[in-house]
Design an enzyme around this catalytic site. Structure first.
Site, mmCIF file in Angstrom:
data_model
loop_
_atom_site.group_PDB
_atom_site.id
_atom_site.type_symbol
_atom_site.label_atom_id
_atom_site.label_comp_id
_atom_site.label_asym_id
_atom_site.label_seq_id
_atom_site.Cartn_x
_atom_site.Cartn_y
_atom_site.Cartn_z
ATOM 1 N N HIS A 137 9.063 2.225 4.182
ATOM 2 C CA HIS A 137 8.749 2.093 5.325
ATOM 3 C C HIS A 137 9.375 1.274 6.530
ATOM 4 C CE1 HIS A 137 4.657 1.038 7.612
ATOM 5 N NE2 HIS A 137 4.008 1.659 7.179
ATOM 6 N N ASP A 214 7.654 -4.111 -1.859
ATOM 7 C CA ASP A 214 6.629 -3.448 -1.110
ATOM 8 C C ASP A 214 5.182 -3.222 -2.058
ATOM 9 O OD1 ASP A 214 4.732 -1.844 0.534
ATOM 10 O OD2 ASP A 214 6.376 -1.156 1.737
ATOM 11 N N GLN A 217 1.414 0.903 -0.831
ATOM 12 C CA GLN A 217 0.986 1.858 -2.051
ATOM 13 C C GLN A 217 0.843 1.538 -3.500
ATOM 14 O OE1 GLN A 217 0.056 4.446 -0.231
ATOM 15 N NE2 GLN A 217 0.765 4.041 1.574
ATOM 16 N N LYS A 240 -5.339 -1.163 2.423
ATOM 17 C CA LYS A 240 -5.604 0.410 1.436
ATOM 18 C C LYS A 240 -6.272 0.690 0.214
ATOM 19 C CE LYS A 240 -0.364 1.090 4.038
ATOM 20 N NZ LYS A 240 -1.124 1.808 4.369
ATOM 21 N N CYS A 378 6.628 6.944 9.554
ATOM 22 C CA CYS A 378 7.131 5.408 9.307
ATOM 23 C C CYS A 378 7.952 5.173 8.453
ATOM 24 C CB CYS A 378 5.610 4.247 9.353
ATOM 25 S SG CYS A 378 4.792 4.417 10.899
HETATM 26 N N1 PLP Z 1 4.772 -0.366 3.315
HETATM 27 C C1 PLP Z 1 4.334 1.056 2.577
HETATM 28 C C2 PLP Z 1 5.309 1.453 1.744
HETATM 29 C C3 PLP Z 1 3.319 1.382 3.337
HETATM 30 O O1 PLP Z 1 2.429 2.658 3.135
HETATM 31 C C4 PLP Z 1 2.616 1.003 4.467
HETATM 32 C C5 PLP Z 1 1.504 1.960 5.589
HETATM 33 O O2 PLP Z 1 1.425 2.468 5.680
HETATM 34 C C6 PLP Z 1 3.649 -0.310 4.917
HETATM 35 C C7 PLP Z 1 4.635 -0.868 4.335
HETATM 36 C C8 PLP Z 1 2.657 -0.636 6.275
HETATM 37 O O3 PLP Z 1 1.334 -1.431 5.996
HETATM 38 P P1 PLP Z 1 0.274 -2.332 7.106
HETATM 39 O O4 PLP Z 1 0.512 -1.553 7.950
HETATM 40 O O5 PLP Z 1 -1.032 -2.602 6.493
HETATM 41 O O6 PLP Z 1 0.734 -3.896 7.146
#
Ligand code: PLP
Length: 420
Positions: A137, A214, A217, A240, A378
Site C-alpha cells: 500500500h 503492515d 489487512q 478496518k 493505493c
Molecule cells: N496498508 C494496507 C495493506 C491497507 O489496506 C491500508 C488501507 O487500506 C493501509 C495500509 C492504510 O490504512 P489507514 O488508511 O487506515 O492508515
C-alpha cells in the site's frame, strides 16, 4: 488447486459463523441505498461497526468523558482506566508480552510514519537500504521514500510473481550488509495474498535485520500472535476491524520503543521540561504526545472483544468460503481476468473485465445497492506490475453471506449486458 476445487473444499468446511445473528448486530446493514438492500463488499477499505462498538462510543461520551493521565477527578480517572483497558485488550489480542509494546496511533499510516521517522533518525544513514515490496500500500512506500530523501538511503522492492506472491528468492538476494529494515505487508489489500510472515521474519533475522509488518489487512482477519511471528514492528488500523475511525496500533517488540527517539513532542510524552532541555517518558507515553482520540480508543476495546468472542479462525474460514465461491463464479464470467490468485488468499477478489472500466463496474453495481471498490487501491506499483491501471475489488468480512456473493455475480451479468 483450481478455483472450482477451491470452492468445493471451502464449502466442505462449512462456515461455523451464525451470520444472521452477526448481521443483526450491525445497524447499517439495514439501510436500503437506492431502495435496494445494502450489499457491502468494501470492508478492506473500512469495516462496518457493530452495535457494541457504537454503544461503547456513546457510553464514553455520555458517562465517561474526561482527559486522560492529567486529572485526579472522577472522570479523568475513569477515562484513563478505560483507555488503559483497551491497551491491555490489544496486548491480549496480539499476544504481546507487555502493554508497553502497544502505542495508540490514528491508523496504520501513522504507525508506519512513526517508525520511518524515529527508526530512520536513529539507525538509517546515507547508502543504507530499506526493503519493501511491489505489493505494498502507498502508506508502506511513501514514508520510506521520504526517509530516503532525508537520509540518502535507498529503497529496494521485492518483486511479485504472476499469481501475486512475493518472490522469496529475490527477497533473500535483496538483503545485504546495508539493509537496515524490511517493511512488508502481511496481507495484500489489492490481491488478498497472505504473505508467509514467519518465514520472512526468520530470513531477515538470520541476517540481523529487523522487520516491520503492515498489518492493516491482517488484524481484521487473522488470529495474530506477535510472539510466534517474531516481527519487530506491526502497524494496523481499528476502523478496518470493527472499531471506530481515529484509532490505530503500533506494536514494537521488547525494548524497541525505548531505543527510538520521540516522533512528536508535546504533552504526556515528557519526563521533565526546562527551556534548556527535555527528558522523555518511557514508552508507550513517549509516543503518544497530546490528547489522543480517547473515545475511539475506549470503543476499540468493544471491537477487539467482538472479534475474540466470534473467533478469528471461524471468521477466516467463513471468508475463505465466500472468496472461493466468488472466485469460482466471477472467474467463469466471460472477459474477466482475476488479479491475484495465490493459494490461501484472504477475503479479497480483484478483477478486470474486458471492455469495461472498473469504475463503470462499480458504478453500475452501486445502482443495485452493491458497494465494491474500483481503482488502484493505493497500490500503483502493483497495478503497473499487473499491467492494469485499476481493478474492481470485492472484499468480504464476517457479516457477508453467500447470497451477497450471488448478488455480486448477478450484478456483474448486468454489467456485461450494458457493455455487450
Ligand atoms: N496498508 C494496507 C495493506 C491497507 O489496506 C491500508 C488501507 O487500506 C493501509 C495500509 C492504510 O490504512 P489507514 O488508511 O487506515 O492508515
Amino acid at each position: 488447486m483450481n478455483t472450482v476445487a477451491m470452492a468445493d473444499s471451502a464449502r466442505a468446511a462449512a462456515p461455523a459463523l451464525d451470520v444472521e445473528r452477526i448481521r443483526a448486530d450491525f445497524p447499517i446493514l439495514q439501510i436500503r441505498p437506492r431502495g435496494r438492500p445494502l450489499v457491502y463488499l468494501d470492508s478492506a477499505a473500512t469495516s462496518q461497526k457493530p452495535r457494541q462498538v457504537i454503544d461503547a462510543l456513546r457510553r464514553y461520551y455520555e458517562e465517561e468523558n474526561g482527559n486522560i493521565h492529567r486529572g485526579v477527578h472522577y472522570l479523568s480517572e475513569l477515562a484513563t482506566l478505560r483507555y488503559d483497558e483497551t491497551r491491555e485488550a490489544t496486548r491480549r489480542f496480539l499476544n504481546a508480552e507487555s502493554v508497553n509494546e502497544v502505542v495508540f496511533t490514528r491508523n496504520t499510516t501513522e504507525g508506519i510514519n512513526l517508525v520511518a521517522s524515529s527508526f530512520g533518525q536513529a539507525f538509517v544513514r546515507a547508502g543504507d537500504e530499506i526493503v519493501v515490496s511491489l505489493m505494498e500500500h502507498h502508506s508502506n512506500i511513501v514514508p520510506w521514500q521520504l526517509l530516503c530523501e532525508r537520509s540518502g538511503a535507498v529503497l529496494r522492492a521485492v518483486p511479485v510473481t504472476d499469481t501475486g506472491e512475493l518472490d522469496l528468492g529475490a527477497f533473500e538476494s535483496l538483503l545485504g550488509p546495508r539493509t537496515r529494515l524490511v517493511a512488508l505487508t502481511w496481507v495484500s489489500n489489492s490481491l488478498g495474498t497472505v504473505n508467509p510472515v514467519e518465514r520472512i521474519v526468520a530470513i531477515a533475522h538470520a541476517r540481523g535485520i529487523p522487520v516491520l509488518l503492515d498489518g492493516a489487512q491482517a488484524a481484521p482477519h487473522l488470529a495474530i500472535d506477535v510472539r510466534a511471528v517474531g516481527c519487530d514492528f506491526l502497524a494496523f488500523s481499528g476502523h478496518k476491524m470493527l472499531g471506530p475511525t481515529g484509532v490505530g496500533v503500533l506494536y514494537a517488540r521488547g525494548d524497541w520503543f525505548d531505543r527510538l527517539p520521540p516522533y512528536q513532542g508535546g504533552g504526556d510524552m515528557i519526563d521533565t521540561v526546562t527551556i534548556e532541555k527535555t527528558t522523555y517518558a518511557k514508552a508507550p507515553s513517549r509516543f503518544e504526545a497530546g490528547t489522543p482520540d480517547i473515545g475511539s480508543v475506549v470503543a476499540f476495546r468493544a471491537a477487539i472483544e467482538y472479534l475474540e468472542r466470534t473467533g478469528l479462525d471461524a471468521i477466516q474460514r467463513h471468508e475463505h468460503a465466500l472468496v472461493a465461491e466468488a472466485t469460482a463464479q466471477v472467474g467463469a464470467l466471460p472477459g474477466v481476468r482475476l488479479v491475484g490468485t495465490a493459494p490461501g488468499k484472504a477475503g479479497v477478489l480483484s478483477f478486470t473485465m474486458e471492455g469495461v472500466h472498473p469504475h463503470d463496474i462499480a458504478t453500475i453495481l452501486d445502482q443495485h445497492g452493491i458497494a465494491i471498490r474500483a481503482g488502484h487501491h493505493c497500490t500503483q506499483p502493483l497495478m503497473q506490475r499487473f499491467g492494469c491501471g485499476a481493478t474492481a475489488r470485492a472484499s468480504f468480512y464476517l457479516y457477508n453471506t453467500m447470497d451477497e456473493v450471488n448478488a455480486l455475480v448477478a450484478g456483474l451479468h448486468r454489467v456485461r449486458e450494458v457493455f455487450a
